[in-house]
Design a protein around this motif. Structure first.
Motif, PDB file in Angstrom:
ATOM      1  N   THR A 157       3.308   4.942  13.046  1.00 54.09           N
ATOM      2  CA  THR A 157       2.575   3.676  13.030  1.00 54.09           C
ATOM      3  C   THR A 157       1.814   3.434  14.327  1.00 54.09           C
ATOM      4  N   SER A 158       2.273   4.004  15.424  1.00 57.59           N
ATOM      5  CA  SER A 158       1.578   3.812  16.708  1.00 57.59           C
ATOM      6  C   SER A 158       0.203   4.474  16.705  1.00 57.59           C
ATOM      7  N   LYS A 159       0.066   5.514  15.887  1.00 61.16           N
ATOM      8  CA  LYS A 159      -1.212   6.224  15.787  1.00 61.16           C
ATOM      9  C   LYS A 159      -1.932   5.924  14.473  1.00 61.16           C
ATOM     10  N   ASN A 160      -1.303   5.121  13.625  1.00 64.21           N
ATOM     11  CA  ASN A 160      -1.867   4.800  12.300  1.00 64.21           C
ATOM     12  C   ASN A 160      -2.155   6.085  11.510  1.00 64.21           C
ATOM     13  N   GLN A 161      -1.163   6.961  11.499  1.00 62.94           N
ATOM     14  CA  GLN A 161      -1.296   8.260  10.842  1.00 62.94           C
ATOM     15  C   GLN A 161      -0.113   8.525   9.917  1.00 62.94           C
ATOM     16  N   PHE A 162      -0.338   9.349   8.914  1.00 65.65           N
ATOM     17  CA  PHE A 162       0.776   9.886   8.145  1.00 65.65           C
ATOM     18  C   PHE A 162       0.556  11.380   7.982  1.00 65.65           C
ATOM     19  N   THR A 163       1.661  12.104   7.874  1.00 63.54           N
ATOM     20  CA  THR A 163       1.589  13.555   7.926  1.00 63.54           C
ATOM     21  C   THR A 163       2.247  14.206   6.720  1.00 63.54           C
ATOM     22  N   LEU A 164       1.804  15.406   6.441  1.00 63.19           N
ATOM     23  CA  LEU A 164       2.354  16.238   5.374  1.00 63.19           C
ATOM     24  C   LEU A 164       2.889  17.515   5.983  1.00 63.19           C
ATOM     25  N   GLN A 165       4.092  17.888   5.577  1.00 61.82           N
ATOM     26  CA  GLN A 165       4.613  19.201   5.911  1.00 61.82           C
ATOM     27  C   GLN A 165       5.019  19.904   4.622  1.00 61.82           C
ATOM     28  N   LEU A 166       4.530  21.130   4.445  1.00 63.28           N
ATOM     29  CA  LEU A 166       4.851  21.938   3.275  1.00 63.28           C
ATOM     30  C   LEU A 166       5.405  23.262   3.791  1.00 63.28           C
ATOM     31  N   SER A 167       6.649  23.518   3.510  1.00 67.82           N
ATOM     32  CA  SER A 167       7.314  24.692   4.074  1.00 67.82           C
ATOM     33  C   SER A 167       7.209  25.901   3.149  1.00 67.82           C
ATOM     34  N   SER A 168       7.498  27.047   3.723  1.00 68.12           N
ATOM     35  CA  SER A 168       7.559  28.312   2.970  1.00 68.12           C
ATOM     36  C   SER A 168       6.320  28.525   2.097  1.00 68.12           C
ATOM     37  N   VAL A 169       5.166  28.394   2.715  1.00 65.48           N
ATOM     38  CA  VAL A 169       3.930  28.479   1.935  1.00 65.48           C
ATOM     39  C   VAL A 169       3.671  29.908   1.456  1.00 65.48           C
ATOM     40  N   THR A 170       2.962  29.991   0.343  1.00 61.51           N
ATOM     41  CA  THR A 170       2.511  31.253  -0.229  1.00 61.51           C
ATOM     42  C   THR A 170       1.006  31.132  -0.480  1.00 61.51           C
ATOM     43  N   PRO A 171       0.348  32.236  -0.827  1.00 59.93           N
ATOM     44  CA  PRO A 171      -1.094  32.143  -1.130  1.00 59.93           C
ATOM     45  C   PRO A 171      -1.404  31.131  -2.242  1.00 59.93           C
ATOM     46  N   GLU A 172      -0.425  30.853  -3.097  1.00 62.79           N
ATOM     47  CA  GLU A 172      -0.642  29.867  -4.165  1.00 62.79           C
ATOM     48  C   GLU A 172      -0.791  28.447  -3.625  1.00 62.79           C
ATOM     49  N   ASP A 173      -0.475  28.233  -2.372  1.00 66.55           N
ATOM     50  CA  ASP A 173      -0.654  26.919  -1.746  1.00 66.55           C
ATOM     51  C   ASP A 173      -2.047  26.759  -1.148  1.00 66.55           C
ATOM     52  N   THR A 174      -2.870  27.777  -1.269  1.00 71.68           N
ATOM     53  CA  THR A 174      -4.262  27.666  -0.834  1.00 71.68           C
ATOM     54  C   THR A 174      -4.967  26.596  -1.658  1.00 71.68           C
ATOM     55  N   ALA A 175      -5.589  25.633  -0.976  1.00 70.49           N
ATOM     56  CA  ALA A 175      -6.182  24.498  -1.677  1.00 70.49           C
ATOM     57  C   ALA A 175      -6.972  23.640  -0.705  1.00 70.49           C
ATOM     58  N   VAL A 176      -7.735  22.723  -1.270  1.00 71.96           N
ATOM     59  CA  VAL A 176      -8.288  21.623  -0.481  1.00 71.96           C
ATOM     60  C   VAL A 176      -7.263  20.491  -0.547  1.00 71.96           C
ATOM     61  N   TYR A 177      -6.860  20.022   0.609  1.00 77.08           N
ATOM     62  CA  TYR A 177      -5.846  18.975   0.708  1.00 77.08           C
ATOM     63  C   TYR A 177      -6.512  17.653   1.052  1.00 77.08           C
ATOM     64  N   TYR A 178      -6.163  16.616   0.276  1.00 75.41           N
ATOM     65  CA  TYR A 178      -6.734  15.284   0.460  1.00 75.41           C
ATOM     66  C   TYR A 178      -5.623  14.283   0.795  1.00 75.41           C
ATOM     67  N   CYS A 179      -5.945  13.318   1.632  1.00 79.81           N
ATOM     68  CA  CYS A 179      -5.071  12.158   1.789  1.00 79.81           C
ATOM     69  C   CYS A 179      -5.755  10.969   1.106  1.00 79.81           C
ATOM     70  N   ALA A 180      -4.930  10.068   0.620  1.00 75.63           N
ATOM     71  CA  ALA A 180      -5.446   8.943  -0.153  1.00 75.63           C
ATOM     72  C   ALA A 180      -4.535   7.732   0.042  1.00 75.63           C
ATOM     73  N   GLY A 181      -5.060   6.567  -0.266  1.00 72.42           N
ATOM     74  CA  GLY A 181      -4.256   5.359  -0.123  1.00 72.42           C
ATOM     75  C   GLY A 181      -4.707   4.272  -1.062  1.00 72.42           C
ATOM     76  N   HIS A 215       0.840  -1.199   0.000  1.00 73.91           N
ATOM     77  CA  HIS A 215       0.000   0.000   0.000  1.00 73.91           C
ATOM     78  C   HIS A 215       0.874   1.248   0.000  1.00 73.91           C
ATOM     79  N   TYR A 216       0.344   2.290  -0.618  1.00 75.09           N
ATOM     80  CA  TYR A 216       0.989   3.587  -0.656  1.00 75.09           C
ATOM     81  C   TYR A 216       0.032   4.614  -0.062  1.00 75.09           C
ATOM     82  N   TRP A 217       0.589   5.619   0.619  1.00 76.34           N
ATOM     83  CA  TRP A 217      -0.221   6.635   1.284  1.00 76.34           C
ATOM     84  C   TRP A 217       0.224   8.004   0.779  1.00 76.34           C
ATOM     85  N   SER A 218      -0.758   8.734   0.237  1.00 75.46           N
ATOM     86  CA  SER A 218      -0.435   9.924  -0.550  1.00 75.46           C
ATOM     87  C   SER A 218      -1.179  11.165  -0.088  1.00 75.46           C
ATOM     88  N   TRP A 219      -0.629  12.297  -0.495  1.00 69.52           N
ATOM     89  CA  TRP A 219      -1.290  13.587  -0.333  1.00 69.52           C
ATOM     90  C   TRP A 219      -1.505  14.187  -1.719  1.00 69.52           C
TER      91      TRP A 219
END
Length: 125
Positions: A76-100, A34-38
């Motif tokens: 894995t202890s929380k069964n979670q995966f995270t996204l970090q996006l640095s140096s954001v600008t207004p162009e990073d405004t979006a709806v963010y989805y996780c998928a697998g 399995h793969y886990w994506s943003w």
């Protein structure tokens, strides 16, 4: 039934780091093959794959256009995966989805086995 739920702040200031968490229920993020994506969707635009972490956690893959600012990790202890996006600008405004599922680097929700409901993130001062 596997379900994904995104969580994180809805408003981020320019130049800061955006951090989102995807909590997986009904299944394990360590499930083999399995793969886990943003993926994100800016207003008025199509879906954009951002990056993926493998079930083993040993590999990550990033969209080249975002690779210098993106990091994906997992707990894995929380069964979670995270996204970090640095140096954001207004162009990073979006709806963010996780998928697998068994695919990654796709920009169509139909190709993923599991899809979150999405969370709106606005970058503004």
């Amino acid at each position: 039934q596997v379900q994904l739920q995104e969580s994180g702040p809805g408003l981020v200031k320019p130049s800061q780091t955006l951090s989102l968490t995807c909590t997986v229920s009904g299944g394990s993020i360590t499930t083999s093959s399995h793969y886990w994506s943003w993926i994100r969707q800016p207003p008025g635009k199509g879906l954009e794959w951002m990056g993926t972490i493998t079930a083993s956690g040993s590999m990550t893959y990033y969209n080249p256009s975002l690779a210098s600012r993106t990091s994906i990790s997992r707990d894995t202890s929380k069964n979670q995966f995270t996204l970090q996006l640095s140096s954001v600008t207004p162009e990073d405004t979006a709806v963010y989805y996780c998928a697998g599922g068994s695919v990654y680097a796709r920009s169509s929700s139909d190709e993923y086995d599991y899809w979150g409901q999405g969370t709106q993130v606005t970058v503004s001062s």
